[in-house]
Scaffold this active site. Structure first.
Site, PDB file in Angstrom:
ATOM      1  N   ASP A   1       4.982 -10.553 -40.352  1.00 19.78           N
ATOM      2  CA  ASP A   1       4.328 -11.748 -39.791  1.00 19.78           C
ATOM      3  C   ASP A   1       3.764 -12.630 -40.886  1.00 19.78           C
ATOM      4  O   ASP A   1       3.580 -13.824 -40.684  1.00 19.78           O
ATOM      5  CB  ASP A   1       3.095 -11.394 -38.932  1.00 19.78           C
ATOM      6  CG  ASP A   1       3.338 -10.289 -37.941  1.00 19.78           C
ATOM      7  OD1 ASP A   1       4.481 -10.153 -37.488  1.00 19.78           O
ATOM      8  OD2 ASP A   1       2.364  -9.562 -37.631  1.00 19.78           O
TER       9      ASP A   1
ATOM     10  N   HIS B   1       1.472  -7.443 -38.851  1.00 21.93           N
ATOM     11  CA  HIS B   1       2.601  -6.697 -39.423  1.00 21.93           C
ATOM     12  C   HIS B   1       2.949  -7.381 -40.747  1.00 21.93           C
ATOM     13  O   HIS B   1       2.800  -8.605 -40.872  1.00 21.93           O
ATOM     14  CB  HIS B   1       3.877  -6.807 -38.600  1.00 21.93           C
ATOM     15  CG  HIS B   1       3.811  -6.403 -37.160  1.00 21.93           C
ATOM     16  ND1 HIS B   1       3.320  -7.207 -36.180  1.00 21.93           N
ATOM     17  CD2 HIS B   1       4.265  -5.280 -36.539  1.00 21.93           C
ATOM     18  CE1 HIS B   1       3.449  -6.598 -35.000  1.00 21.93           C
ATOM     19  NE2 HIS B   1       4.013  -5.427 -35.187  1.00 21.93           N
TER      20      HIS B   1
HETATM   21  C1  XLS Z   1       5.331  -4.331 -28.794  1.00 24.24           C
HETATM   22  C2  XLS Z   1       4.098  -3.814 -29.366  1.00 24.24           C
HETATM   23  C3  XLS Z   1       3.746  -4.348 -30.740  1.00 24.24           C
HETATM   24  C4  XLS Z   1       2.706  -3.485 -31.391  1.00 24.24           C
HETATM   25  C5  XLS Z   1       2.609  -3.637 -32.856  1.00 24.24           C
HETATM   26  O1  XLS Z   1       5.575  -4.265 -27.600  1.00 24.24           O
HETATM   27  O2  XLS Z   1       3.061  -4.046 -28.460  1.00 24.24           O
HETATM   28  O3  XLS Z   1       3.341  -5.676 -30.666  1.00 24.24           O
HETATM   29  O4  XLS Z   1       1.454  -3.706 -30.834  1.00 24.24           O
HETATM   30  O5  XLS Z   1       3.780  -3.377 -33.517  1.00 24.24           O
END
Ligand code: XLS
Ligand code: NI
Ligand code: NI
Length: 433
Positions: free
Chosen positions: A102, A99
């Site tokens: 991150d 993301h």
């Molecule tokens: C949260 C989600 C997230 C997605 C990406 O529960 O799994 O990590 O995979 O935004």
């Protein structure tokens, strides 16, 4: 080289009998399974957020991890990237996912966020070039910052919709620049807590319109990857609009996007929705919207998204069975959207968690391939439905109630129930594990 993973060797395949913790027991990247190398079936990806950005908090306490890159500067973001790429190489994972939030320091404005993201994207591009590690997918974090507390696309405030749309654009640009093979949308805060303050009709329209804009932008800029939605039933909001694969399919149909968007299906989210992972995978396959997987399991007792590394071979075997039946991954892959337990403080924990996860998936894949190649399960299923392959069976679906009734009377149709043979099939599956 940083010294974060010092003394940890690159992980190699040594086979099921090795005692070496720092070796793969089942993941043998070049071993041929059903005509292609295991690495091309599994297409492993490490998730940047849980491994490098998550501080180890839970609802009762904050940070447990101490990482030298935990600070909001560009220098720290680059150190984090150095360590991340070292981990990708130690593990020999071909892909990673991220993301925006991150990877870059949080700015004070959209413009600053974008500038920071672009700087890190250039840094990533160099590292990807040096190491050969590729991007499975990019995404925007439209759920952590307080501005998104009431949703991103579904926010009552149009300014938040605008901020979100602009952020998605920059994240799609970043993904495309890095050769990403997919772009993911997980609707973190796209849901509601109470109908007392929620206009569900508007919110669904806003979400649908945002998705149409994403698809339009994909075509405008010529992004070749897939747009994927990741369903999740609850957490963080009580009612998420993208509850499960079937719900999302209905949403895609409503907005005319069923041919444009596929699914990124997470094992833990399937569990939260009251489904098995293989059910969600099979629904996506049948609807023609299977894309990619987040292979992180949930604890069956705790009832929330615990994001644990997979370690249950029977479960992964049934999941890859459905993946193989769907024809395998095209742009998708196996992303470990998994995090350590908050007491697992050490660098080695991060490595060994992935090693175990990769081995569990590899063992599951091999079992799934053997089941499929043997054909016994498929033969039993085909046999169960064989009546539908006869002329009479085929004709039935093109008939009508009057004609069918006349035929039932004429033939004196009186069906005899037949065993579904579930236990026999379960016994059969266990022989492959
Ligand atoms: C949260 C989600 C997230 C997605 C990406 O529960 O799994 O990590 O995979 O935004
Ligand atoms: Ni999740
Ligand atoms: Ni996920």
């Amino acid at each position: 080289m940083t010294d974060f993973f010092k003394n940890i060797p690159a992980i190699k395949y040594e086979g099921p009998n090795t005692d070496n913790d720092y070796a793969f027991h089942h993941y043998n990247p070049d071993e041929i399974v059903m005509g292609k190398p295991m690495k091309d079936h599994l297409r492993f990806a490490a998730a940047y957020w849980h491994s490098f950005a998550w501080p180890g908090g839970d609802p009762f306490g904050g940070q447990t991890f101490e990482r030298p890159w935990f600070s909001d500067t560009m220098e720290a973001a680059k150190l984090k990237a150095d360590v991340a790429f070292e981990m990708f190489q130690i593990l020999n994972v071909p892909y990673f996912c991220f993301h925006d939030a991150d990877v870059r320091p949080e700015g004070n404005s959209f413009a600053e966020n974008t500038k920071n993201l672009e700087e890190i994207v250039d840094y990533f591009a160099e590292k990807m070039d040096e190491t050969g590690v590729k991007l499975l997918w990019g995404t925007a974090n439209l759920f952590s910052h307080r501005r998104f507390m009431s949703g991103a696309a579904t926010n009552p405030d149009p300014d938040v919709f605008a901020f979100s749309a602009a952020t998605i654009k920059t994240c799609m640009d970043a993904t495309m620049k890095l050769g990403g093979e997919n772009y993911v949308l997980w609707g973190g805060r796209e849901g509601y807590e109470t109908l007392l303050n929620t206009d569900m009709g508007r919110e669904r329209q806003q979400a649908g319109r945002m998705l149409q804009m994403v698809v339009d932008y994909k075509h405008k800029v010529g992004f070749k990857g897939a747009i994927l939605i990741e369903p999740k039933p609850q957490e963080p909001t009580k009612h998420q609009y993208d509850y499960d694969v079937a719900t999302v399919y209905g949403f895609l149909k409503e907005f005319g996007l069923e041919g444009e968007v596929k699914m990124n299906i997470e094992q833990g989210h399937a569990i939260l929705a009251g489904h098995s992972f293989e059910h969600e995978l099979a629904v996506a396959r049948e609807l023609g919207i299977f894309g990619s997987i987040d292979m992180n399991r949930n604890d069956y007792q705790s009832g929330w998204d615990t994001d644990q590394f997979p370690n249950n071979v029977p479960e992964t075997a049934l999941a890859y069975y459905e993946v193989l039946r769907a024809g395998g991954f095209t742009t998708g892959g196996t992303n470990f959207d998994s995090k350590l337990r908050r007491q697992s403080l050490d660098a080695e924990d991060l490595i060994l968690a992935h090693v175990g996860g990769m081995d569990t998936c590899a063992a599951g894949l091999k079992a799934a391939a053997a089941m499929l190649e043997d054909g016994k399960l498929e033969a039993a299923r085909n046999e169960r439905y064989a009546g539908w392959d006869t002329d009479a069976g085929k004709g039935l679906l093109n008939s009508d109630l009057d004609s069918i009734t006349a035929k039932v009377l004429a033939d004196k149709t009186n069906p005899e129930p037949r065993s579904g043979r579930q236990e026999r099939l379960e016994n059969l599956v266990n022989r492959y594990l």
